[in-house]
Design a protein around this motif. Sequence first.
Motif, PDB file in Angstrom:
ATOM      1  N   VAL A 122       2.980  21.579 -32.768  1.00  0.00           N
ATOM      2  CA  VAL A 122       2.292  22.646 -33.515  1.00  0.00           C
ATOM      3  C   VAL A 122       3.117  23.070 -34.724  1.00  0.00           C
ATOM      4  N   ARG A 182       2.780  26.495 -23.368  1.00  0.00           N
ATOM      5  CA  ARG A 182       3.348  25.466 -24.237  1.00  0.00           C
ATOM      6  C   ARG A 182       2.563  24.163 -24.104  1.00  0.00           C
ATOM      7  N   ASN A 183       2.223  23.785 -22.889  1.00  0.00           N
ATOM      8  CA  ASN A 183       1.431  22.573 -22.683  1.00  0.00           C
ATOM      9  C   ASN A 183       0.079  22.686 -23.381  1.00  0.00           C
ATOM     10  N   GLN A 224      12.773  23.147 -26.469  1.00  0.00           N
ATOM     11  CA  GLN A 224      12.786  21.690 -26.383  1.00  0.00           C
ATOM     12  C   GLN A 224      12.470  21.242 -24.956  1.00  0.00           C
ATOM     13  N   PHE A 279      -0.559  24.495 -26.107  1.00  0.00           N
ATOM     14  CA  PHE A 279      -0.316  24.338 -27.548  1.00  0.00           C
ATOM     15  C   PHE A 279      -0.156  22.861 -27.913  1.00  0.00           C
ATOM     16  N   ASP A 280       0.596  22.136 -27.095  1.00  0.00           N
ATOM     17  CA  ASP A 280       0.841  20.712 -27.392  1.00  0.00           C
ATOM     18  C   ASP A 280      -0.453  19.902 -27.330  1.00  0.00           C
ATOM     19  N   ARG A 281      -1.265  20.184 -26.309  1.00  0.00           N
ATOM     20  CA  ARG A 281      -2.554  19.489 -26.227  1.00  0.00           C
ATOM     21  C   ARG A 281      -3.455  19.856 -27.397  1.00  0.00           C
ATOM     22  N   LEU A 332       7.049  27.582 -28.809  1.00  0.00           N
ATOM     23  CA  LEU A 332       6.889  26.314 -29.522  1.00  0.00           C
ATOM     24  C   LEU A 332       8.227  25.636 -29.783  1.00  0.00           C
ATOM     25  N   LYS A 344      11.970  17.594 -27.143  1.00  0.00           N
ATOM     26  CA  LYS A 344      11.074  17.742 -28.291  1.00  0.00           C
ATOM     27  C   LYS A 344      10.538  19.165 -28.393  1.00  0.00           C
ATOM     28  N   ARG A 345      10.406  19.637 -29.628  1.00  0.00           N
ATOM     29  CA  ARG A 345       9.734  20.893 -29.882  1.00  0.00           C
ATOM     30  C   ARG A 345       8.230  20.626 -29.980  1.00  0.00           C
ATOM     31  N   SER A 346       7.439  21.682 -29.989  1.00  0.00           N
ATOM     32  CA  SER A 346       5.991  21.506 -30.020  1.00  0.00           C
ATOM     33  C   SER A 346       5.536  20.901 -31.345  1.00  0.00           C
ATOM     34  N   GLU A 364       5.412  27.832 -19.677  1.00  0.00           N
ATOM     35  CA  GLU A 364       5.293  26.372 -19.596  1.00  0.00           C
ATOM     36  C   GLU A 364       3.831  25.947 -19.755  1.00  0.00           C
TER      37      GLU A 364
END
Length: 492
Positions: free
Chosen positions: A150, A205-206, A142, A208-210, A139, A146-148, A202
Amino acid sequence: MAADSLKRIGDKICQDYLGFNPTSNSTKPPHIANGLFRACIGETCDTRDVHEWVISDGRKDALPSEKIVADYACILEKGEQEKPSNIKQFRYFLGEIFNQDNTLYPQYDFSVMDISSHWMVKGRLNSEAHIGDFIFEILAKQLDGKRSPVISLLQEALSNDSDDLTKLIKPILTAPSDKEKRSIHGIQYPEDSEIRWDNCKERLRNGFDRLADNIIATGENRNSLLVMRRIINFALFSTFIYLTQGDAAAYGGSKPPILLDSGADLESIKKASEQSYTLAKKTVEDFFISSIDMILGEEIPSDTADECRRWIDSMVFSSVNREESIRRAVKNYFDSFVDEDRSPRLALSRALQIALYTFEYKNNSPSAFCRVLGVRCGLIGPRGNRASIKRYLINSFTLETITLGALSKEELEDGIELKELGEKLISAYNILIGADAETEYNLLAAYNIAQATPGDLRGDLSINSQAIANTYISLGMGKRYADGVTLIGWRL
């Protein structure tokens, strides 16, 4: 004294190559939540007072309710006149709420409660297995500067201490005391250059962001408890994905398919799902073999059988008993593998992996940790020790969470066809639901799963997808039209 060679290799793989310690059956969602929440908010709280209340009278070394009345009279409505029987009932009630995962023990240092706000986050526990740190690194990385999101979502949820659960225990947490209850040490973001990164992380992370975007889009962020539950559920799922697909990401190994069983009692789906889960556990072994090979590449000058035998002879052990049993076992394994492999060093790596599982992880191996993660995040079932044969029998909450992590905010709002969702799940996590029976059958065949499955697997994959679609519809995430098309989205 030099470090025990076998233990040194195992520790290096977990710490430097994997990023967490998949070796304990005691790791549960509250442990992972405690580690991740602590990293996200940079503070801890001494919850010893609540611990005294929640450990009921009948437990060993528990504080009697009479003593609770005496020690906490200042926060009781009737003070020292409060009936101990009332306190006893309230303590049982607190235990039912904050100890649902049975992670509270008489010893405070080993205990953690279900967390409802930042007041419940405590210091590090061994049972966290560093999974919270592993997820936080994903998370904190960067991407595009940007960080997540979440992280901020969790910070906001944890700062809310006006929910009903926190209000129950806040008087206990803030009771007058001569000790400092909170410790604020600040958030320690790792340097991007220090984070081992690969395409699997990767993808996670995507996801988590979604998930964060969709939690906000659906309004779930107004419920702080749901936010925390949703993110920890996805954290457990993500750890399972990396444990089983890390070999593919780091070393180009296989990425086993995850065939979700809808629970429609289709025998071919059951068998194929069981096999895909078994294959996932095997890839964990492959990850350890590949990692050991990387370590040995720095320690063995040339890839020859003689050099490998010299390395075995130079192994260091913490006791004579370990030396006798482990060195003999490694030599025997190596001798049996060296003629099979073109690389003697790889043969030694295979031998050391078996020795690690046999001597270091004899009670809880990293492969068995797949069950710990999968069962506790609702991905694997049936639950219970009697069900020794497990498969991907997903529950509805986890299915919903994974879907929120697979779709963009726009796709969730507009809805997408079930077949398109299936393509996205394969792309992101190699999850199969049967939405494209021919493609998914061929994918299972590539891993020799389809060939070993009796019955009409192709036909049952289509039936399985319709049963999963029914689950989406019951959750309010699906809508089936008269022409048979099913759209997946949010409250369509």
